[in-house]
Write a protein that holds these residues in place. Structure first.
Motif, PDB file in Angstrom:
ATOM      1  N   ALA A   3      43.350  51.150  44.173  1.00 12.04           N
ATOM      2  CA  ALA A   3      43.913  49.796  44.271  1.00 12.04           C
ATOM      3  C   ALA A   3      45.394  49.765  43.940  1.00 12.04           C
ATOM      4  O   ALA A   3      46.151  48.962  44.503  1.00 12.04           O
ATOM      5  CB  ALA A   3      43.148  48.847  43.355  1.00 12.04           C
ATOM      6  N   VAL A  44      37.197  45.699  51.186  1.00 10.05           N
ATOM      7  CA  VAL A  44      37.677  44.410  50.688  1.00 10.05           C
ATOM      8  C   VAL A  44      36.856  43.288  51.315  1.00 10.05           C
ATOM      9  O   VAL A  44      36.640  43.257  52.532  1.00 10.05           O
ATOM     10  CB  VAL A  44      39.172  44.220  51.032  1.00 10.05           C
ATOM     11  N   LEU A  66      40.325  38.075  46.396  1.00 16.45           N
ATOM     12  CA  LEU A  66      39.567  39.032  47.191  1.00 16.45           C
ATOM     13  C   LEU A  66      38.792  39.964  46.262  1.00 16.45           C
ATOM     14  O   LEU A  66      39.080  40.051  45.074  1.00 16.45           O
ATOM     15  CB  LEU A  66      40.512  39.864  48.069  1.00 16.45           C
ATOM     16  N   PHE A 112      37.517  43.957  45.789  1.00 18.62           N
ATOM     17  CA  PHE A 112      37.610  45.361  46.199  1.00 18.62           C
ATOM     18  C   PHE A 112      36.423  46.075  45.576  1.00 18.62           C
ATOM     19  O   PHE A 112      36.396  46.333  44.375  1.00 18.62           O
ATOM     20  CB  PHE A 112      38.932  45.960  45.718  1.00 18.62           C
ATOM     21  N   THR A 142      47.885  48.005  46.553  1.00 14.92           N
ATOM     22  CA  THR A 142      48.692  46.828  46.199  1.00 14.92           C
ATOM     23  C   THR A 142      50.185  47.120  46.168  1.00 14.92           C
ATOM     24  O   THR A 142      50.997  46.199  46.047  1.00 14.92           O
ATOM     25  CB  THR A 142      48.243  46.261  44.842  1.00 14.92           C
ATOM     26  N   MET A 172      43.351  40.650  43.752  1.00 14.37           N
ATOM     27  CA  MET A 172      42.263  41.512  44.201  1.00 14.37           C
ATOM     28  C   MET A 172      41.433  41.916  42.986  1.00 14.37           C
ATOM     29  O   MET A 172      41.890  42.669  42.128  1.00 14.37           O
ATOM     30  CB  MET A 172      42.794  42.745  44.932  1.00 14.37           C
TER      31      MET A 172
END
Length: 322
Positions: A51, A255, A93, A95, A55, A37
């Motif tokens: 984050a 996201v 991805l 964020f 995560t 991410m």
């Protein structure tokens, strides 16, 4: 003999074809390795802090680890471009937030097309910004800060997270509404901007709840005002109470995946983030951080995203007009 060999060869090839196209060679079910991410901002800011919680929880619902990679630069464009150009396989991805995503395209040429190059997965939450100074600042109230800025235009230093970012935009809106000027100094994310305040390099900055809590408890900062009309801290006025009205100072955290990501991968990510939003541990950790949980599916957020694109085009026109 030749016929026999030919038949044997054909049988071998046919058998090999079955093996090659059979289940043993089929693509493994997503995800078969950790997911990265990317955060297009620096360390220590609210995205970084949020984050770390995301995560730690989402792997329980995704079935693989999720790794944070901070990629600051160019006001968020460096990390955003990296994800836009990544393989559309669900393993990289982004964020990010609404200002990088939908606003920057109207102030400069960006090396990607926001609506075409990404597909939303989920909005995790949104947060109101606060105006803060050091605890030893001479400015006890927001009104005192504004008065000082009006007395000496451009002398106060306001550190922010990047041009046309989550601090720059509300600061510019507030200055225009209340008719004062401060010197806007860019840093690579909210974390570095906050450090500039604490070190004395800037006089004022903005910050989100996740970055404020511990500093406020330790008596290192003073909050002068918070976005919206709902009080966040005892004795601290809201923007509406100090004459700042309108949709100013709210950041959506969400996201995105590269466009072209297979629908089955998007679906799996969508479910994982939705389940994470219902997780009690996730809610508790976010609450300790001072953040809310305000989940939207990617499809739901896409509608808001489209509205933001229209609103920000008008906002930029307003802020850049004389």
């Amino acid at each position: 003999m030749l016929k026999s060999l030919t038949k044997a060869a054909l049988f071998a090839l046919a058998t090999a074809g079955v093996v090659l196209t059979g289940p043993s060679a089929a693509q493994a079910e997503y995800p078969e390795k950790p997911v990265t991410m990317v955060i297009p901002l620096g360390a220590g800011g609210s995205h970084d802090l949020n984050a770390r919680i995301i995560t730690s929880i989402v792997p329980s619902y995704l079935g693989q680890a999720m790794i944070v990679r901070l990629t600051p630069g160019a006001g968020g464009q460096k990390g955003t471009q990296e994800v836009a150009r990544s393989p559309a396989d669900g393993y990289t991805l982004l964020f990010t937030h609404n200002y990088i995503d939908m606003l920057q395209q109207y102030v400069e040429s960006v090396p990607y097309e926001p609506m075409k190059d990404f597909v939303p997965i989920a909005r995790v939450n949104y947060a109101p910004v606060s105006i803060i100074v050091r605890a030893d600042s001479p400015y006890q109230t927001f009104e005192e800060l504004v008065a000082a800025a009006k007395a000496e235009p451009g002398q106060l230093q306001l550190g922010h997270s990047g041009n046309w970012g989550a601090f720059f935009v509300p600061a510019a809106q507030i200055m225009k509404k209340l008719d004062f000027v401060v010197n806007l100094v860019p840093y690579q994310g909210g974390g570095p901007a906050l450090q500039s305040l604490l070190s004395g390099d800037s006089d004022v900055t903005l910050a989100f709840p996740s970055a404020i809590g511990e500093l406020l408890e330790a008596g290192k900062i003073r909050v002068l005002a918070t976005a919206g009309d709902t009080p966040l801290y005892e004795g601290v006025p809201t923007f509406s109470e100090v004459g700042i009205t309108g949709d100013i100072g709210f950041m959506h955290r969400f996201v995105l995946a590269p466009a072209g990501t297979p629908q089955e991968v998007v679906d799996k990510l969508t479910v994982a983030f939705e389940e994470m939003s219902k997780d009690e541990t996730f809610a508790k950790l976010m609450s300790r951080l001072g953040e809310s949980v305000d989940h939207m599916t990617g499809a739901e957020y896409q509608k808001l995203r489209e509205q933001q694109a229209e609103d920000y085009q008008e906002l930029v026109k307003n802020l850049t007009s004389q």
